[in-house]
Design an enzyme around this catalytic site. Structure first.
Site, PDB file in Angstrom:
ATOM      1  N   LYS A 116       0.807  -1.217   0.000  1.00 56.24           N
ATOM      2  CA  LYS A 116       0.000   0.000   0.000  1.00 56.24           C
ATOM      3  C   LYS A 116       0.839   1.265   0.000  1.00 56.24           C
ATOM      4  O   LYS A 116       0.497   2.253  -0.661  1.00 56.24           O
ATOM      5  CB  LYS A 116      -0.936  -0.014   1.212  1.00 56.24           C
ATOM      6  CG  LYS A 116      -2.019  -1.076   1.128  1.00 56.24           C
ATOM      7  CD  LYS A 116      -2.965  -1.010   2.306  1.00 56.24           C
ATOM      8  CE  LYS A 116      -4.062  -2.059   2.177  1.00 56.24           C
ATOM      9  NZ  LYS A 116      -5.011  -2.010   3.293  1.00 56.24           N
ATOM     10  N   GLU A 200      -2.696   7.386   8.092  1.00 57.09           N
ATOM     11  CA  GLU A 200      -3.504   8.218   7.205  1.00 57.09           C
ATOM     12  C   GLU A 200      -4.558   8.988   7.984  1.00 57.09           C
ATOM     13  O   GLU A 200      -4.951   8.593   9.085  1.00 57.09           O
ATOM     14  CB  GLU A 200      -4.214   7.349   6.156  1.00 57.09           C
ATOM     15  CG  GLU A 200      -3.290   6.710   5.149  1.00 57.09           C
ATOM     16  CD  GLU A 200      -4.030   5.884   4.130  1.00 57.09           C
ATOM     17  OE1 GLU A 200      -3.409   5.545   3.120  1.00 57.09           O
ATOM     18  OE2 GLU A 200      -5.228   5.583   4.328  1.00 57.09           O
ATOM     19  N   HIS A 235     -14.932  -4.305   7.667  1.00 50.41           N
ATOM     20  CA  HIS A 235     -14.159  -3.989   6.469  1.00 50.41           C
ATOM     21  C   HIS A 235     -14.326  -5.035   5.367  1.00 50.41           C
ATOM     22  O   HIS A 235     -13.551  -5.048   4.408  1.00 50.41           O
ATOM     23  CB  HIS A 235     -12.673  -3.813   6.804  1.00 50.41           C
ATOM     24  CG  HIS A 235     -12.412  -2.797   7.879  1.00 50.41           C
ATOM     25  ND1 HIS A 235     -12.526  -1.447   7.680  1.00 50.41           N
ATOM     26  CD2 HIS A 235     -12.073  -2.952   9.188  1.00 50.41           C
ATOM     27  CE1 HIS A 235     -12.253  -0.816   8.801  1.00 50.41           C
ATOM     28  NE2 HIS A 235     -11.982  -1.694   9.735  1.00 50.41           N
ATOM     29  N   ARG A 297      -6.931  -7.776 -10.277  1.00 52.74           N
ATOM     30  CA  ARG A 297      -7.621  -9.017 -10.629  1.00 52.74           C
ATOM     31  C   ARG A 297      -9.093  -8.695 -10.872  1.00 52.74           C
ATOM     32  O   ARG A 297      -9.536  -7.555 -10.698  1.00 52.74           O
ATOM     33  CB  ARG A 297      -7.514 -10.028  -9.482  1.00 52.74           C
ATOM     34  CG  ARG A 297      -8.000  -9.448  -8.152  1.00 52.74           C
ATOM     35  CD  ARG A 297      -8.052 -10.469  -7.051  1.00 52.74           C
ATOM     36  NE  ARG A 297      -8.231  -9.876  -5.733  1.00 52.74           N
ATOM     37  CZ  ARG A 297      -9.366  -9.438  -5.236  1.00 52.74           C
ATOM     38  NH1 ARG A 297     -10.468  -9.503  -5.958  1.00 52.74           N
ATOM     39  NH2 ARG A 297      -9.431  -8.934  -4.015  1.00 52.74           N
TER      40      ARG A 297
END
Length: 664
Positions: A116, A200, A235, A297
């Site tokens: 990430k 973040e 999530h 994908r």
């Protein structure tokens, strides 16, 4: 030109790929583990090859075994589906080295988006909006805490190699940062073998909106519009839809352009999804979205994009991998109506969404105007080795309201016996006032979880019918009266006693036949203590019966030790016997039992060890979920009954504690 595809996957996605390949006149090869020898994808494929034992690490994740199967069958291409090896660049390298075609992006593209922090740095260079945060290499507490202060609390700590919410912690205050960082690192290390994190800005009212992109090997890249995946639990996506509710055209254009730019930055080829976090606190705005990650994908939720565009994304994948250019330009793509998708899982929503297993004694999906993508059929087993998804139900309508109505109706008509499922939860979510009105954010399900998972009790007439079925004395007007009488008794009418588990409580019933088609059922679980039932119609498993002057219709299925009744869109399950013996649930809290079938990963205690209430004793794993079983009280371990690696079923005693000492 591709002539034979080996599908390096199983279940629903393998079946989905086979259908498209068949339509294109391309032969298919299935691979399977020992647990999947009789699976639907094996039956559907032209050829099938056994690649190893049940655990995925010994079969579906064994690249060498898959390549050997391709060589033996003469396959010239490999489709990875999603999950397993689909985003493993090392496997792509192996496929390329073997001279085969990988139906997906290049290894370099997968690597570019695999971490990430690196992906976000790359996106910043490509002028793709990125969430304000720190994605650098320094991992010292003082550096990360300082960056959190610069960003401004609340912040989100995220594992850089993570996914599915693992290694993720929201931090509200500066003082909480060190403990949250330690916790996130431990979980990230255990889940991904990498404890590095990024920090973040936390978006208070987030929506998860993703863009489907497609590239080819001729420099063309397009987007196929957006999907909204904000309906999440822990999530994990629950219901996905396309297009996003209330999406302004300027924001759609901006997000689409950003996603195409992201794909171009890594020379992307094939199907991919660029995921964005959106600040929805003041509605959707074109300057309030930021890049999160790219999935290199096909996505589980790709059918909603197919239904609004009229395209077959697997066909596009195959054609692009075979060297063709994209079939359409951006200006030739358009949105038609609205589509929603729900994932039906073998899981118990009322028990914290614990995954479940079982043999599908009865499986019926609704006919008509919904699409069902399934990888199982009646008689198949949901095992503890793989993801417990049973099927995806996808509905399309001219409007969002029409599509949601179709989906809710289809879920209510879905009948599954042999395992518990989340269909009632999904139906309630479709009809939830906030969700139905489009007031979405990723916290919606958690806020409404009590109402969405609330148990709906069976009407007492349904409970009485279940007792009648369990007694074996049921008869209908379609039966032969001579053989429908049931057990013969010299004195009085035929009578039987049964015990059913009703809402987790063992309840005794007596069933007495009054005439060929009428019965009197007595039991404490019935409000008045008794109820008379009369069969007034019957066709296969469909019943019409009268109780208290009211005629009702239902479907009745007996599955192993259960009676399952499908009535008015709900599934009511009644155990014919208690799931566990009373001595397995010692009243004094002397036993620790498995809450679900699975594999014992670790045993953390030994005989004679003192333990405290809540102390971890055993770690189990089943269907991608890890569960820690803890001591029910302070005490001493009397006996450890299992060892690491053991396969156990639901309700098995794992650890015994010495009997609790009672006060004099």
């Amino acid at each position: 030109m591709i002539t034979k595809i080996l599908i390096a996957n199983r279940g629903e996605i393998a079946c989905r790929i086979i259908r498209t390949a068949r339509k294109m006149g391309i032969a298919t090869v299935a691979v399977y583990s020992e647990a999947d020898a009789d699976a639907l994808h094996v039956e559907m494929a032209d050829e099938a090859v056994l690649i190893g034992p049940a655990p995925a690490s010994e079969s579906y994740l064994k690249g060498d075994a898959i390549l050997d199967a391709a060589r033996r069958t003469g396959a010239d291409a490999i489709h990875p589906g999603y999950g397993f090896l689909s985003e493993n660049p090392g496997f792509v390298d192996q496929v390329d080295k073997a001279g085969l075609i990988f139906i997906g992006p290049s290894a370099s593209a997968i690597r570019a988006m695999g971490l990430k922090d690196a992906a976000k740095a790359l996106m910043e260079k490509a002028n793709v909006p990125v969430v304000p945060g720190y994605h650098g290499e320094a991992q010292e507490l003082v550096v990360l805490a300082g960056k959190a202060n610069e960003i401004g609390f609340p912040v989100l700590i995220k594992a850089r190699a993570g996914g599915g919410g693992k290694g993720m912690r929201k931090v509200e205050h500066q003082a909480d940062f060190p403990a949250a960082l330690s916790s996130a690192r431990r979980e990230a290390k255990a889940s991904f073998g990498d404890d590095r994190v990024l920090v973040e800005k936390y978006v208070a009212t987030p929506r998860h909106i993703e863009i489907q992109v497609f590239g080819d090997n001729h420099g063309n890249v397009v987007h196929l519009f957006e999907r909204d995946c904000s309906a999440q639990r822990r999530h994990q996506k629950v219901i996905e839809e396309a297009p996003a509710p209330d999406m302004p055209e300027d924001m759609r254009a901006a997000m689409g352009a950003a996603a195409v730019q992201a794909a171009r930055a890594i020379n992307y080829s094939g199907a991919g999804t660029v995921e964005f976090i959106v600040d929805a606190s003041e509605g959707l705005q074109a300057d309030k979205f930021w890049f999160m990650e790219m999935n290199t994908r096909l996505q589980v939720e790709h059918p909603v994009t197919e239904l609004i565009t009229g395209l077959d994304l697997v066909e596009w994948q195959i054609r692009v991998a075979g060297g063709e250019a994209l079939p359409l330009r951006q200006d030739q793509l358009s949105i038609n109506g609205h589509a929603v998708e729900a994932r039906i899982y073998a899981e118990d929503a009322e028990k914290g969404f614990l995954p479940a297993v079982g043999r599908l004694a009865h499986l019926a999906f609704p006919d008509g105007d919904v699409r069902v993508d399934a990888g199982v059929r009646a008689g198949d087993e949901i095992s503890p080795f793989y993801d417990p998804m049973i099927a995806k139900v996808i509905a399309h309508g001219k409007t969002r309201a029409e599509a949601l109505g179709k989906l809710a109706g289809a879920l209510g008509r879905t009948e599954i016996a042999g395992t518990v499922t989340n269909t009632a939860f999904l139906t309630k979510l479709c009809r939830d006032a906030d969700f139905a009105s489009g007031r979405l954010d990723t916290g919606l399900i958690d806020r409404n979880i009590d109402s969405l998972t609330e148990r709906v009790s069976a009407p007492e007439a349904i409970t009485a019918l279940a007792a009648l079925a369990a007694s074996g004395m049921i008869a209908s007007p379609a039966d032969n009266p001579v053989t429908a009488i049931g057990p013969f008794e010299i004195w009085g009418a035929p009578k039987r006693s049964v015990i059913l588990e009703v809402e987790g409580i063992a309840s005794a019933f007596t069933v007495e036949r009054e005439s060929t088609y009428t019965w009197r059922i007595t039991g404490s679980a019935l409000e008045a203590g008794e109820l008379r039932l009369e069969a007034v119609g019957h066709r296969q498993d469909d019943w019409a019966f009268s109780a208290g002057g009211v005629t009702q219709r239902c479907r009745l299925v007996q599955s192993g030790v259960e009676v399952v009744v499908f009535h008015e869109g709900l599934t009511h399950r009644f155990g014919k016997q208690q799931r566990r013996r009373s001595d397995d649930l010692a009243a004094g809290g002397d036993s620790v039992v498995s809450a679900m079938p699975g594999i014992v990963k670790q045993v953390l205690v030994v005989n004679g060890q003192e333990v405290k209430n809540g102390e971890a004793l055993v770690i189990m794993e089943a269907m991608k979920m890890e569960m820690t079983l803890s001591a029910p009280r302070d005490g001493v371990v009397a006996e450890v009954l299992v060892s690491a690696g053991a396969q156990v079923t639901d309700g098995v005693r794992l650890v015994l504690l010495e009997a609790a000492v009672k006060a004099a």
